[in-house]
Design a protein around this motif. Structure first.
Motif, PDB file in Angstrom:
ATOM      1  N   SER A   1       0.798  -1.224   0.000  1.00  0.00           N
ATOM      2  CA  SER A   1       0.000   0.000   0.000  1.00  0.00           C
ATOM      3  C   SER A   1       0.832   1.277   0.000  1.00  0.00           C
ATOM      4  O   SER A   1       0.305   2.346  -0.291  1.00  0.00           O
ATOM      5  N   ASP A   2       2.118   1.196   0.278  1.00  0.00           N
ATOM      6  CA  ASP A   2       2.941   2.403   0.281  1.00  0.00           C
ATOM      7  C   ASP A   2       3.639   2.667  -1.053  1.00  0.00           C
ATOM      8  O   ASP A   2       4.396   3.619  -1.184  1.00  0.00           O
ATOM      9  N   VAL A   3       3.356   1.861  -2.071  1.00  0.00           N
ATOM     10  CA  VAL A   3       3.969   2.033  -3.389  1.00  0.00           C
ATOM     11  C   VAL A   3       3.258   3.164  -4.130  1.00  0.00           C
ATOM     12  O   VAL A   3       2.032   3.268  -4.119  1.00  0.00           O
ATOM     13  N   LYS A   4       4.031   4.003  -4.787  1.00  0.00           N
ATOM     14  CA  LYS A   4       3.499   5.153  -5.529  1.00  0.00           C
ATOM     15  C   LYS A   4       2.765   4.684  -6.786  1.00  0.00           C
ATOM     16  O   LYS A   4       3.108   3.656  -7.370  1.00  0.00           O
ATOM     17  N   PRO A   5       1.754   5.436  -7.249  1.00  0.00           N
ATOM     18  CA  PRO A   5       0.950   5.027  -8.404  1.00  0.00           C
ATOM     19  C   PRO A   5       1.742   4.718  -9.668  1.00  0.00           C
ATOM     20  O   PRO A   5       1.452   3.738 -10.356  1.00  0.00           O
ATOM     21  N   ASP A   6       2.754   5.515  -9.998  1.00  0.00           N
ATOM     22  CA  ASP A   6       3.549   5.227 -11.206  1.00  0.00           C
ATOM     23  C   ASP A   6       4.262   3.889 -11.098  1.00  0.00           C
ATOM     24  O   ASP A   6       4.358   3.132 -12.069  1.00  0.00           O
ATOM     25  N   GLU A   7       4.746   3.585  -9.913  1.00  0.00           N
ATOM     26  CA  GLU A   7       5.434   2.315  -9.698  1.00  0.00           C
ATOM     27  C   GLU A   7       4.431   1.159  -9.711  1.00  0.00           C
ATOM     28  O   GLU A   7       4.731   0.074 -10.206  1.00  0.00           O
TER      29      GLU A   7
END
Length: 156
Positions: A44-50
Motif C-alpha cells: 500500500s505504500d507504493v506510488k501510483p507510477d510504480e
C-alpha cells in the motif's frame, strides 16, 4: 469505542505498506482501475507510477494476468498489445487470439480508457458476432495500425 482504534490501525497499516492494494488511490486519474491483489502483490505504500509499472511488467511476463484487471489503464493495455504483437510475429496465433479475447472482455466495461483510437469501435462493431470473428477483427485491427506496438510513452 474500538471502531476508531481499528480505523486508526488500518490507516497506519496502509501508510506503512503492510496491506496489499487492489486499486490506485482515490483521486488518481485511473481510480476506476482495479486488480485482484492475489495476483499482484503490491504494498500500500507504493506510488501510483510504480504500481502501474509493476502491473505492466507482470502483463509482459505473464499476460494472462490481464484477465484479473478491470478497466486497465492505456499503459497496461499497451503492455498487452506488445505481447500480442510478439505472439503474432512468432506465429503463435492461438496465444494471440486468447489475449485478444481478454482485450475484448476488458472493453465490455464502458469505463475502460481507449488505448488505441478505433479499438473500441472495432470491438463494438462486432458485438453481435461469434467470438472467433470478434477476435480476428481485433487481431486484424492491431495488425493494420501502423506501429501500434512501438508507442513511446512520455513521462510527466
Amino acid at each position: 469505542m474500538t471502531s476508531p482504534l481499528i480505523d486508526l490501525l488500518r490507516r497506519v497499516s496502509r501508510a506503512l505498506g503492510f496491506e496489499t492494494v487492489d486499486s490506485f488511490p482515490p483521486g488518481h486519474a485511473y481510480a476506476r482501475t482495479r486488480w485482484n491483489a492475489a495476483y499482484f502483490d503490491i504494498a500500500s505504500d507504493v506510488k501510483p507510477d510504480e504500481i502501474e509499472r509493476r502491473i505492466c511488467d507482470a502483463i509482459a511476463n505473464t499476460p494472462l494476468v490481464f484477465a484479473h484487471i478491470s478497466n486497465p489503464t492505456p499503459r497496461m493495455q499497451r503492455a498487452l498489445f506488445g505481447v500480442i504483437e510478439q505472439r503474432l510475429r512468432h506465429r503463435h496465433q492461438r496465444d494471440a487470439a486468447q489475449l485478444a479475447a481478454l482485450l475484448i472482455k476488458a472493453y465490455a466495461s464502458r469505463d475502460i480508457p481507449e488505448a488505441m483510437p478505433g479499438l473500441r469501435n472495432v470491438i463494438a462493431d462486432t458485438a453481435n458476432e461469434e467470438a472467433g470473428v470478434r477476435i480476428q477483427a481485433v487481431l486484424d485491427f492491431l495488425n493494420s495500425v501502423q506501429s501500434p506496438f512501438d508507442v513511446i510513452e512520455m513521462r510527466h
